[in-house]
Design an enzyme around this catalytic site. Sequence first.
Site, PDB file in Angstrom:
ATOM      1  N   LYS A  11     -17.402 -31.139  48.183  1.00 52.77           N
ATOM      2  CA  LYS A  11     -18.116 -32.351  47.664  1.00 52.77           C
ATOM      3  C   LYS A  11     -17.804 -33.593  48.481  1.00 52.77           C
ATOM      4  O   LYS A  11     -18.723 -34.667  48.697  1.00 52.77           O
ATOM      5  CB  LYS A  11     -17.923 -32.775  46.093  1.00 52.77           C
TER       6      LYS A  11
ATOM      7  N   HIS B 219     -13.406 -28.860  41.530  1.00 53.99           N
ATOM      8  CA  HIS B 219     -14.777 -29.448  41.218  1.00 53.99           C
ATOM      9  C   HIS B 219     -14.645 -30.744  42.014  1.00 53.99           C
ATOM     10  O   HIS B 219     -15.857 -31.227  42.347  1.00 53.99           O
ATOM     11  CB  HIS B 219     -14.710 -29.717  39.873  1.00 53.99           C
TER      12      HIS B 219
ATOM     13  N   GLU C 130      -8.757 -33.235  36.607  1.00 52.94           N
ATOM     14  CA  GLU C 130      -8.665 -32.194  37.332  1.00 52.94           C
ATOM     15  C   GLU C 130      -7.042 -31.850  37.765  1.00 52.94           C
ATOM     16  O   GLU C 130      -6.943 -30.737  37.499  1.00 52.94           O
ATOM     17  CB  GLU C 130      -9.696 -31.967  38.451  1.00 52.94           C
TER      18      GLU C 130
ATOM     19  N   PHE D 191     -21.619 -32.337  32.517  1.00 54.51           N
ATOM     20  CA  PHE D 191     -22.036 -33.000  31.297  1.00 54.51           C
ATOM     21  C   PHE D 191     -22.188 -32.098  29.949  1.00 54.51           C
ATOM     22  O   PHE D 191     -22.697 -30.978  30.086  1.00 54.51           O
ATOM     23  CB  PHE D 191     -23.394 -33.904  31.631  1.00 54.51           C
TER      24      PHE D 191
ATOM     25  N   CYS E 178     -23.687 -29.209  35.509  1.00 54.37           N
ATOM     26  CA  CYS E 178     -23.200 -29.263  36.975  1.00 54.37           C
ATOM     27  C   CYS E 178     -22.031 -27.764  37.108  1.00 54.37           C
ATOM     28  O   CYS E 178     -21.582 -27.672  38.244  1.00 54.37           O
ATOM     29  CB  CYS E 178     -22.149 -30.181  37.266  1.00 54.37           C
TER      30      CYS E 178
ATOM     31  N   HIS F  12     -22.417 -34.344  45.618  1.00 55.09           N
ATOM     32  CA  HIS F  12     -22.510 -33.367  44.373  1.00 55.09           C
ATOM     33  C   HIS F  12     -23.813 -33.030  44.150  1.00 55.09           C
ATOM     34  O   HIS F  12     -24.807 -34.037  43.915  1.00 55.09           O
ATOM     35  CB  HIS F  12     -22.101 -34.166  43.160  1.00 55.09           C
TER      36      HIS F  12
END
Length: 421
Positions: A345, A313, A324, A409, A169, A350
């Site tokens: 997002k 993010h 975060e 990931f 991502c 996402h």
Amino acid sequence: MKAPMNRRVFVLGYGAATPLGATFDLTFENAVAGKAGFRRITRCEVKTLSNVVGEIPDWDPVASGMFEKKEAHNWNAAFVLLTVAVCREALAHAGLVMEPDIGRRTACLIGSALNGMDAFRIASEKYANAGPLRVSPYLLPNLCGNMPASKAGIDLGFTGPLFSPQGACASGNHAIGMGARMIRDGDVDVVLAGGVDTPLVPEIIQGFANMGATIKVTPEDRAYDDPGQASRPFSCDRKGMVLSEGCGVLVLAAEEVVKAHGLKPRAEVAGVGWTSDAFHFTSPNVETIVRAMHQAIEDAQIAPQDIQYINAHGTSTFKGDLSEADCLRQVFGHHLGQIPVSSNKSQIGHTLGAAAAIEAALSIEGMQMGMVLPTINHCPTPDFDDLDVVPDTFRAHPHSFLLSNAYGFGGTNCCIVFKGV
């Protein structure tokens, strides 16, 4: 090896296709309007409560007039032709004509998290139901991570390096960072950098649902009657991300190209920071994420307090948003409350490998207009009282430095500082 040329790198333009629109202009217009691009899936049938997704509206490669029916049939991994269309848009937005001299010095880096899984699914069904000879001879090319960039090269006529940065991502930011370094060092003069993913197939949707990453929309949830409320980063009732399809591409160029062709830059790539977690395949490592942000800021030769906007993010997962926020506190300290922090997002979901590139483009456009986009669907919670998440509507906010964060990931992190011009 020859010494790097230390050239400045500028963003000339961008293109995007997202759940808010099949072009960047539509996406930005709807983002400013505070809209969300979510609905219950129409691409396929799924047997899960994680059935609210982000689909690109009105995207059909044939109906758009961009591609012939046979080409769309052969290239049935949707991320291939989608990337070609967005690269065309990005170059037009940049005002750059791909002449032979430019083409030889143009690279294309398009990252993806999942590549052509939709093409593999089609081939598997044909193998099972119609026999092995019905598997498309285009299957293997459709699965190659570099194929979107390759098809864009064939379409647009550039012959510099092309490959797919595989940073899950964070792939879009990795593409921008690597492309900027290639220009800085003198390997190329122009880079089409970005990311793409088209993950809306039943197995992928179910896989995200089974790992608890995506929101399960139950009848008592506020998104049950209004799917647009499904993604709510930094909110009291966040329950997981919304899985979406999308593509984003930025045109990067050396300062010499900008001047020689009389082009107008939209931002400068000022700093890049990247790390890995060595921790867990999905859970973040605060220490290494903090280090990636510090690296990007130091590479830009500024201090944390010089950052005036943070594109988070912000996935809308319970633990992810907490982690975060903790990272931001460690980097910015007491100054954090003075910096707007928002998550796109909340509006586009996402888009995996495409997310960072789309978010960079939206942030740069906002910086040019002296504004920041919102975090919609916000419900206050003490967990984030010290963050200014720009709730619900865009805000006028002139700024010159922004930080765009992306994590993926496998524990891969990439943060980029953009400077206004």
